[in-house]
Enzyme design. Structure first.
Site, PDB file in Angstrom:
ATOM      1  N   GLY A 127       6.647   1.176  -0.701  1.00  0.00           N
ATOM      2  CA  GLY A 127       5.299   0.983  -0.200  1.00  0.00           C
ATOM      3  C   GLY A 127       5.294   0.196   1.096  1.00  0.00           C
ATOM      4  N   GLU A 128       4.131   0.158   1.705  1.00  0.00           N
ATOM      5  CA  GLU A 128       3.926  -0.534   2.981  1.00  0.00           C
ATOM      6  C   GLU A 128       3.525  -1.979   2.708  1.00  0.00           C
ATOM      7  OE1 GLU A 128       1.900   1.134   6.991  1.00  0.00           O
ATOM      8  OE2 GLU A 128       0.521   0.859   5.319  1.00  0.00           O
ATOM      9  N   ILE A 129       4.151  -2.940   3.398  1.00  0.00           N
ATOM     10  CA  ILE A 129       3.804  -4.349   3.187  1.00  0.00           C
ATOM     11  C   ILE A 129       3.004  -4.922   4.358  1.00  0.00           C
ATOM     12  CG2 ILE A 129       5.688  -4.796   1.598  1.00  0.00           C
ATOM     13  CD1 ILE A 129       7.253  -6.046   3.910  1.00  0.00           C
ATOM     14  N   LYS A 130       2.924  -4.202   5.438  1.00  0.00           N
ATOM     15  CA  LYS A 130       1.999  -4.446   6.533  1.00  0.00           C
ATOM     16  C   LYS A 130       1.944  -3.164   7.348  1.00  0.00           C
ATOM     17  CE  LYS A 130       2.992  -6.059  10.468  1.00  0.00           C
ATOM     18  NZ  LYS A 130       3.156  -6.962  11.632  1.00  0.00           N
ATOM     19  N   ALA A 152       0.853  -1.185   0.000  1.00  0.00           N
ATOM     20  CA  ALA A 152       0.000   0.000   0.000  1.00  0.00           C
ATOM     21  C   ALA A 152       0.889   1.236   0.000  1.00  0.00           C
ATOM     22  CB  ALA A 152      -0.896   0.011   1.234  1.00  0.00           C
TER      23      ALA A 152
END
Length: 392
Positions: free
Chosen positions: A240-243, A224
């Site tokens: 991006g963010e993976i969690k 995200a």
């Protein structure tokens, strides 16, 4: 922001010179972060996020033009929607909002705006994957969505939070609410990255046919808040963010074909920002193509989270009380070698704003800075492979 004369400050970083120039465009009427924006011809449209249900437009070619408020967005307030401009219309997808079910609920509807009539229309469609956290970019009449959070997990989290805090006052019972919801948040943040089920599918939407399409899979984990760009049928995905709370420093590129996005290859990782031993990856970075070069700046992360996660600490960013940190380093991609270098700095730390390519430059609108303060500023940025020019 207005200056009566140009500002010049040159420093050499390798072969890269940094130049500051006078502002061209007026500030936004209100600070907008976690909103969305798009270009239609020479007019930029920006709204939602901290702007509530407002959208504004600015004609970039009109001398002394000011931002104009449009008809209010009929879908209510939205954070982190995706916007695109195609065939003379503005499209807005998804986002999350507070509603009767619970706070921060993911919405998967879609709207179009017609500048000719200043009217919004709710489209007879819905996104097959959550647009929240997705990054959108247009090409050949389509909007390509990269990544996005999992709607069921996210909505369920806040529905459970609402149930646990039912009957308690948000102000008077803060301690009771914190105690009641702690087990819910602890379970959520202790999930592994793959158990957040962020989308690995590349999804497209074509307004002309009102059709959604699965364009294939991104092979380097769902995410995200990535920075994305398309140039010569190459789709670039940066970090991006993976969690929740954890980013990746990885970058990759795929090829857009009639049968979807294929032939993905991993590119170099972003280097560590100045003053840091490691790169924790960024989410909400501001980037795009200028003069054929992809550059990205800003973004936010929790320095130390990747090291914690590598040690097996799933709740990587809350452990040890890591601080959300905003950045200003500019990174440029060497397309020939697939590597990155730092070419300068943005004038302030910035994330979660709108970045749009326009006339070989990037237009930066709004965003947020340290502490989450919403920005009203509008700047242009350009890079020609040697010189980075940032409007002051």
């Amino acid at each position: 922001m207005k200056f009566t004369q140009s500002l010049l400050a040159v420093s050499v970083l390798g072969l890269t010179a940094f130049t500051a120039q006078a502002a061209q465009y007026p500030d936004l009427p209100v600070g907008i972060k976690s909103g969305a924006g798009a270009l239609i011809g020479d007019t930029v449209y920006v709204g939602l996020g901290s702007g509530g249900d407002k959208f504004y437009s600015l004609n970039l070619k009109e001398k002394d033009a000011q931002w104009q408020e449009l008809a209010a967005f009929p879908g209510g307030t939205r954070n982190q929607p995706v916007a695109a401009g195609i065939d003379g219309k503005l499209y807005v997808f998804g986002g999350f909002q507070n509603n009767d079910v619970a706070d921060n609920q993911v919405i998967n509807d879609a709207y179009s705006y017609d500048p000719a009539t200043n009217t919004w229309t709710k489209l007879d469609t819905r996104s097959p994957r959550a647009a929240v956290g997705a990054s959108g970019v247009t090409d050949h009449g389509k909007v390509y969505f990269v990544g996005g959070i999992n709607q069921e997990i996210w909505n369920g989290l806040f529905q459970d939070v609402k149930k646990a805090s039912s009957g308690l006052d948000k102000e008077a019972d803060k301690d009771k609410i914190a105690a009641a919801t702690k087990p819910i948040f602890d379970a959520y943040f202790n999930l592994r990255a793959q158990d957040f089920f962020f989308s690995s599918e590349i999804v497209s939407y074509e307004p002309a046919t009102n059709t959604w399409r699965n364009e294939g899979y991104f092979p380097y984990s769902g995410r995200a808040g990535a920075s994305v760009g398309i140039n010569n049928d190459k789709l670039l995905v940066v970090n991006g963010e993976i969690k929740a709370g954890l980013r990746t420093d990885g970058t990759a590129q795929g090829t857009i074909t009639k049968d979807g996005v294929k032939d993905w290859k991993k590119l170099g990782d972003l280097p560590a920002p100045k003053g840091y031993d490691a790169q924790d990856g960024i989410a909400g970075g501001m980037g795009g193509y200028t003069n054929g070069h992809f550059i990205v700046t800003g973004g936010a992360n929790f320095p130390g989270a990747r090291a914690n996660y590598a040690k097996g600490i799933n709740d990587a960013h809350r452990t040890g009380g890591l601080k959300k940190t905003y950045h200003s380093d500019f990174y440029a991609l060497d397309a020939q070698h697939g590597t990155w270098k730092i070419i300068g700095n943005y004038p302030k730390n910035i994330a979660y704003g709108v970045a749009l390519p326009y006339e070989n430059k990037l237009l930066f609108v709004g965003g947020e800075t340290d502490g989450g303060a919403a920005l009203t500023e509008v700047r242009t940025v350009s890079f020609d492979g040697k010189k980075l020019v940032v409007e002051e």
